[in-house]
Design a protein around this motif. Structure first.
Motif, PDB file in Angstrom:
ATOM      1  N   ALA A 151     -25.136   7.482 -21.542  1.00  0.00           N
ATOM      2  CA  ALA A 151     -26.459   7.879 -22.028  1.00  0.00           C
ATOM      3  C   ALA A 151     -27.349   8.314 -20.861  1.00  0.00           C
ATOM      4  N   SER A 152     -26.717   8.684 -19.755  1.00  0.00           N
ATOM      5  CA  SER A 152     -27.346   9.100 -18.496  1.00  0.00           C
ATOM      6  C   SER A 152     -28.426   8.159 -17.980  1.00  0.00           C
ATOM      7  N   LYS A 153     -28.188   6.856 -18.144  1.00  0.00           N
ATOM      8  CA  LYS A 153     -29.043   5.865 -17.503  1.00  0.00           C
ATOM      9  C   LYS A 153     -28.480   5.589 -16.111  1.00  0.00           C
ATOM     10  N   THR A 154     -29.319   5.078 -15.252  1.00  0.00           N
ATOM     11  CA  THR A 154     -28.886   4.699 -13.918  1.00  0.00           C
ATOM     12  C   THR A 154     -28.694   3.186 -13.888  1.00  0.00           C
ATOM     13  N   VAL A 155     -27.533   2.747 -13.393  1.00  0.00           N
ATOM     14  CA  VAL A 155     -27.261   1.310 -13.394  1.00  0.00           C
ATOM     15  C   VAL A 155     -26.868   0.861 -11.991  1.00  0.00           C
ATOM     16  N   VAL A 156     -27.589  -0.120 -11.476  1.00  0.00           N
ATOM     17  CA  VAL A 156     -27.325  -0.647 -10.140  1.00  0.00           C
ATOM     18  C   VAL A 156     -26.930  -2.114 -10.275  1.00  0.00           C
ATOM     19  N   VAL A 157     -25.743  -2.445  -9.766  1.00  0.00           N
ATOM     20  CA  VAL A 157     -25.184  -3.769 -10.011  1.00  0.00           C
ATOM     21  C   VAL A 157     -24.780  -4.432  -8.698  1.00  0.00           C
ATOM     22  N   VAL A 158     -25.285  -5.636  -8.458  1.00  0.00           N
ATOM     23  CA  VAL A 158     -24.772  -6.425  -7.333  1.00  0.00           C
ATOM     24  C   VAL A 158     -23.422  -6.977  -7.754  1.00  0.00           C
ATOM     25  N   HIS A 159     -22.409  -6.721  -6.926  1.00  0.00           N
ATOM     26  CA  HIS A 159     -21.055  -7.017  -7.357  1.00  0.00           C
ATOM     27  C   HIS A 159     -20.290  -7.699  -6.230  1.00  0.00           C
ATOM     28  N   HIS A 160     -19.500  -8.704  -6.588  1.00  0.00           N
ATOM     29  CA  HIS A 160     -18.787  -9.445  -5.545  1.00  0.00           C
ATOM     30  C   HIS A 160     -17.290  -9.180  -5.506  1.00  0.00           C
ATOM     31  N   ASP A 161     -16.753  -8.716  -6.614  1.00  0.00           N
ATOM     32  CA  ASP A 161     -15.303  -8.552  -6.684  1.00  0.00           C
ATOM     33  C   ASP A 161     -14.902  -7.167  -6.181  1.00  0.00           C
ATOM     34  N   LEU A 162     -14.525  -7.117  -4.905  1.00  0.00           N
ATOM     35  CA  LEU A 162     -14.250  -5.815  -4.290  1.00  0.00           C
ATOM     36  C   LEU A 162     -13.077  -5.101  -4.956  1.00  0.00           C
ATOM     37  N   GLN A 163     -12.124  -5.881  -5.481  1.00  0.00           N
ATOM     38  CA  GLN A 163     -10.943  -5.276  -6.115  1.00  0.00           C
ATOM     39  C   GLN A 163     -11.319  -4.316  -7.242  1.00  0.00           C
ATOM     40  N   THR A 164     -12.370  -4.668  -7.986  1.00  0.00           N
ATOM     41  CA  THR A 164     -12.682  -3.890  -9.183  1.00  0.00           C
ATOM     42  C   THR A 164     -13.698  -2.781  -8.935  1.00  0.00           C
ATOM     43  N   VAL A 165     -14.203  -2.674  -7.705  1.00  0.00           N
ATOM     44  CA  VAL A 165     -15.226  -1.652  -7.450  1.00  0.00           C
ATOM     45  C   VAL A 165     -14.754  -0.241  -7.818  1.00  0.00           C
ATOM     46  N   PRO A 166     -13.569   0.193  -7.341  1.00  0.00           N
ATOM     47  CA  PRO A 166     -13.155   1.567  -7.662  1.00  0.00           C
ATOM     48  C   PRO A 166     -12.961   1.792  -9.163  1.00  0.00           C
ATOM     49  N   GLU A 167     -12.577   0.735  -9.863  1.00  0.00           N
ATOM     50  CA  GLU A 167     -12.302   0.879 -11.292  1.00  0.00           C
ATOM     51  C   GLU A 167     -13.598   0.951 -12.103  1.00  0.00           C
ATOM     52  N   TYR A 168     -14.588   0.142 -11.738  1.00  0.00           N
ATOM     53  CA  TYR A 168     -15.807   0.020 -12.542  1.00  0.00           C
ATOM     54  C   TYR A 168     -16.911   1.011 -12.163  1.00  0.00           C
ATOM     55  N   PHE A 169     -17.021   1.345 -10.873  1.00  0.00           N
ATOM     56  CA  PHE A 169     -18.224   2.035 -10.399  1.00  0.00           C
ATOM     57  C   PHE A 169     -17.898   3.418  -9.865  1.00  0.00           C
ATOM     58  N   ASP A 170     -18.901   4.313  -9.883  1.00  0.00           N
ATOM     59  CA  ASP A 170     -18.670   5.606  -9.255  1.00  0.00           C
ATOM     60  C   ASP A 170     -19.415   5.748  -7.933  1.00  0.00           C
ATOM     61  N   TRP A 171     -20.455   4.900  -7.735  1.00  0.00           N
ATOM     62  CA  TRP A 171     -21.130   4.890  -6.431  1.00  0.00           C
ATOM     63  C   TRP A 171     -21.128   3.476  -5.877  1.00  0.00           C
ATOM     64  N   VAL A 172     -21.260   3.396  -4.553  1.00  0.00           N
ATOM     65  CA  VAL A 172     -21.291   2.078  -3.928  1.00  0.00           C
ATOM     66  C   VAL A 172     -22.238   2.091  -2.733  1.00  0.00           C
ATOM     67  N   THR A 173     -22.917   0.948  -2.522  1.00  0.00           N
ATOM     68  CA  THR A 173     -23.748   0.776  -1.331  1.00  0.00           C
ATOM     69  C   THR A 173     -23.258  -0.464  -0.604  1.00  0.00           C
ATOM     70  N   PHE A 174     -22.959  -0.290   0.680  1.00  0.00           N
ATOM     71  CA  PHE A 174     -22.572  -1.440   1.506  1.00  0.00           C
ATOM     72  C   PHE A 174     -23.815  -1.964   2.193  1.00  0.00           C
ATOM     73  N   LEU A 175     -24.051  -3.254   2.062  1.00  0.00           N
ATOM     74  CA  LEU A 175     -25.280  -3.825   2.614  1.00  0.00           C
ATOM     75  C   LEU A 175     -24.973  -5.099   3.376  1.00  0.00           C
ATOM     76  N   ASN A 176     -25.513  -5.186   4.577  1.00  0.00           N
ATOM     77  CA  ASN A 176     -25.513  -6.463   5.278  1.00  0.00           C
ATOM     78  C   ASN A 176     -26.706  -6.447   6.235  1.00  0.00           C
ATOM     79  N   VAL A 177     -27.830  -6.878   5.744  1.00  0.00           N
ATOM     80  CA  VAL A 177     -29.126  -6.792   6.422  1.00  0.00           C
ATOM     81  C   VAL A 177     -29.512  -5.328   6.618  1.00  0.00           C
TER      82      VAL A 177
END
Ligand SMILES: Nc1ncnc2c1ncn2[C@@H]1O[C@H](COP(=O)(O)OP(=O)(O)OP(=O)(O)O)[C@@H](O)[C@H]1O
Ligand SMILES: [Mg+2]
Lengths: 375, 244
Positions: B187-213
């Motif tokens: 529905a062309s909404k934007t969804v930003v999700v904090v996610h811990h399971d790295l294995q599933t990132v490629p399967e679930y998401f199309d964008w990713v942000t790496f953050l550490n401070v």
């Protein structure tokens, strides 16, 4: 005067009626607001505010020399508010935990207040007698104007609560989320806190600095045990508070010289104890009964499923088996066997048992049922 | 490139003295399903809270479709970390979901039939309709998570921020939630999700942000979800644990 005299006098005797009304209204408004304090996990807040009010009373007396309760309570209100804002300031500006900040303000203000009280008492000409009634309260000094003041404050409080009910609930449950929805959480917070300060100050004359926080916490803690609905909780807390006021006054009036404040607090305490033990869903008693009953059921089910596994191996499910073989199974007792017979799951013939049709069906469905219950 | 939904410039946030977010620049394009990944304490929750105006940053600016959050908040919905509230609060599942409508109602006005209907629909969507009158403390962790999701769905926003919506949920619930997220993106909404399971990132998401401070990297999963960025973010060699 005994309790019966009290209840016949309360409608005719002016003084008694005033005191009773006053303590009932006070109990209702503190109970109501106490629910908010309890749900915000700010149980110590009431204690800090009431203690912080003491120096205000002393200073108001030193400045005006008057002993009129309204002036002294104004002093209490001001220093109570100052204490509250300092608590907020300490929490937001430093890394101290909120209970540290509360404890700090409580002891510093109370210590200062006591210092002033002793100073006042040392003064040769001061008619200080009576100021110390704010320490433990003296309901007997309530007059009609005090009761009017309580009524007005309680009514305003009620209107504001009904008006901002949705905002209060939201803030109590999830403050961060409240902010993201665009509500000014600071405003809601100050509104709640100001009313708590106001209610506490109103109660100082009756219950006193030291015990006032119990009026805030006890009815709310008791009410929480009986319901899972915020509105019912607030209503019950008000009711418990009012009853504590009335019964406390009744008991202290009928037992000569018992001071009212502590008795009211004790009655509220009884509400708490009864609620913690007897509440159907959260009370200790029913919880314990449920645990015991669950265990019994589990034993029964285990025995039944053990029998089921034996019966399963036979063509005829009601084929009789020796009771002896049940001894291999640890949960089994004579009592459980008898219960299974009572439930018509099993029949016994001498030293032999056999499953009934119904028992077999129940045993087969046992596992399904158990998993369904846990969902 | 499509429109920018959220833009963060030079964001620095500190609770005490030590900054927990340092000089973050971030652009979130409209219509992406973005994961924010990073170790515990990396500042993921802090970043979301800053964007939503819960925290006051020390420096930096944040805009939602070019305007401040205060002006655009009706476009934004939030699913907090489940542990951030007391689930023993005296209220029901339906009541919590109704809270999602409060922002639209504004001060004083009470929710009515329309709001209730929206809440029931959201409960239906997350499969929690049978539990609508349940006291919230009597829900399992995964069910509580779905209640929070429903509360955000009721807000009917354009941008959704979710802090660990998969925390402590079983495989079935995880699939149910990810399907809802994918529907939102459709529905062309934007969804930003904090996610811990790295294995599933490629399967679930199309964008990713790496953050550490600091922000390590942001972009399409297929371009930047690699061992190099994972190692930079988590500080250990990830070649072994992630096979693409
Ligand atoms: N209220 C607070 N007061 C002080 N420090 C805080 C507060 N909240 C978080 N921090 C600190 O800020 C840093 C970032 O916290 P944050 O919650 O944003 O991390 P996170 O990436 O969400 O971690 P997690 O994966 O554990 O949820 C941590 O070092 C944390 O200790
Ligand atoms: Mg976090």
């Amino acid at each position: 005067m005994d309790l019966q005299d009290y209840f016949s006098l309360v409608f005719s005797d002016y003084t008694l009626r005033t005191i009773t009304l006053g303590t009932a209204i006070l109990g209702a408004v503190t109970g109501m607001l106490g629910s908010f304090a309890v749900l915000r996990k700010q149980s110590l807040l009431g204690d800090a505010i009431s203690h912080a009010a003491l120096p205000g009373i002393a200073i108001a007396f030193l400045i005006t020399g008057a002993k009129e309760s309204n002036i002294l309570l104004l002093g209490a209100l001001i220093s109570g508010l100052i204490g509250t804002f300092w608590i907020r300031g300490i929490i937001t500006k430093t890394h101290l935990k909120s209970d540290t900040a509360l404890g700090l303000i409580l002891s510093v203000f109370f210590g200062f207040g006591m210092l002033l009280l002793t100073f006042i008492q040392k003064q040769p000409n001061a008619n200080q007698a009576g100021l110390d009634k704010y320490l433990f309260g003296q309901a007997a000094t309530l007059v009609e104007s005090d009761v009017w003041l309580m009524t007005i404050v309680t009514s305003i409080c009620l209107v504001v609560m009904l008006l901002f009910w949705k905002e209060f609930k939201l803030l109590l449950f999830d403050a961060d989320y409240t902010k993201t929805l665009g509500f000014n959480t600071k405003f809601i917070d100050i509104l709640i806190t100001s009313f708590i300060v106001l209610a506490i100050v109103l109660g100082l004359q009756t219950v006193g600095v030291v015990l006032m926080s119990a009026m805030l916490l006890a009815p709310a803690a008791a009410a929480r045990q009986w319901t899972n609905k915020l509105s019912v909780m607030v209503f019950l807390a008000a009711l418990f508070g009012a009853f504590s006021g009335v019964f406390g006054t009744a008991i202290s009036a009928s037992q000569n010289n018992l001071s009212t404040g502590p008795v009211i607090v004790l009655v509220a305490g009884v509400f708490v104890i009864i609620s913690f033990i007897f509440s159907p869903s959260r009370g200790l008693l029913f919880k314990q009964i449920r645990v015991i009953k669950n265990r019994r059921d589990l034993h029964l089910h285990k025995t039944l499923s053990f029998m089921y596994r034996i019966a399963e191996t036979h063509e005829n499910i009601s084929h009789p088996h020796a009771i002896k073989i049940l001894n291999n199974f640890h949960g089994y007792t004579r009592g459980t066997l008898q219960k299974l017979v009572d439930k018509n799951y099993v029949t016994i013939d001498g030293t032999m048992w056999s499953l009934t049709e119904e028992g077999f069906k129940t045993a087969a469905n046992l596992y399904n049922q158990l998993t369904k219950q846990n969902e | 490139m499509s429109k920018i939904a959220v833009k963060v410039d030079d964001l620095t946030v500190a609770y005490n003295y030590k900054p927990v977010l340092w000089d973050i620049d971030l652009e979130i394009p409209e219509g992406v399903l973005m994961a924010i990944v990073g170790p515990n304490g990396a500042g993921k929750s802090t970043l979301i809270k800053s964007i939503l105006g819960i925290l006051n940053p020390i420096a930096g600016s944040i805009t939602i479709y070019g305007k401040s959050y205060a002006k655009q908040r009706s476009l934004v919905a939030y699913v907090p970390q489940k542990g951030s509230v007391d689930w023993d609060f005296p209220t029901t599942a339906l009541d919590v979901v109704m809270m999602g409508t409060y922002g639209g109602l504004g001060w004083i006005k009470r929710p009515g039939q329309k709001e209730k209907k929206a809440a029931l629909e959201a409960l239906e969507k997350v499969g929690m309709l049978p539990f609508k009158n349940r006291q919230i403390s009597q829900l399992s962790g995964g069910q509580q998570q779905r209640i929070f999701l429903a509360r955000a769905l009721v807000q009917d926003a354009s941008i959704y921020f979710m802090d660990e919506p998969f925390q402590g949920v079983d495989a079935t619930t995880e699939i149910a939630i990810i399907n809802i997220l994918k529907e939102l993106r459709k529905a062309s909404k934007t969804v930003v999700v904090v996610h811990h399971d790295l294995q599933t990132v490629p399967e679930y998401f199309d964008w990713v942000t790496f953050l550490n401070v600091k922000k390590i990297a942001t972009g399409p999963v297929k371009d930047i979800f690699n061992d190099d960025n994972l190692t930079k973010t988590y500080g250990i060699n990830y070649k072994v644990s992630i096979q693409k």
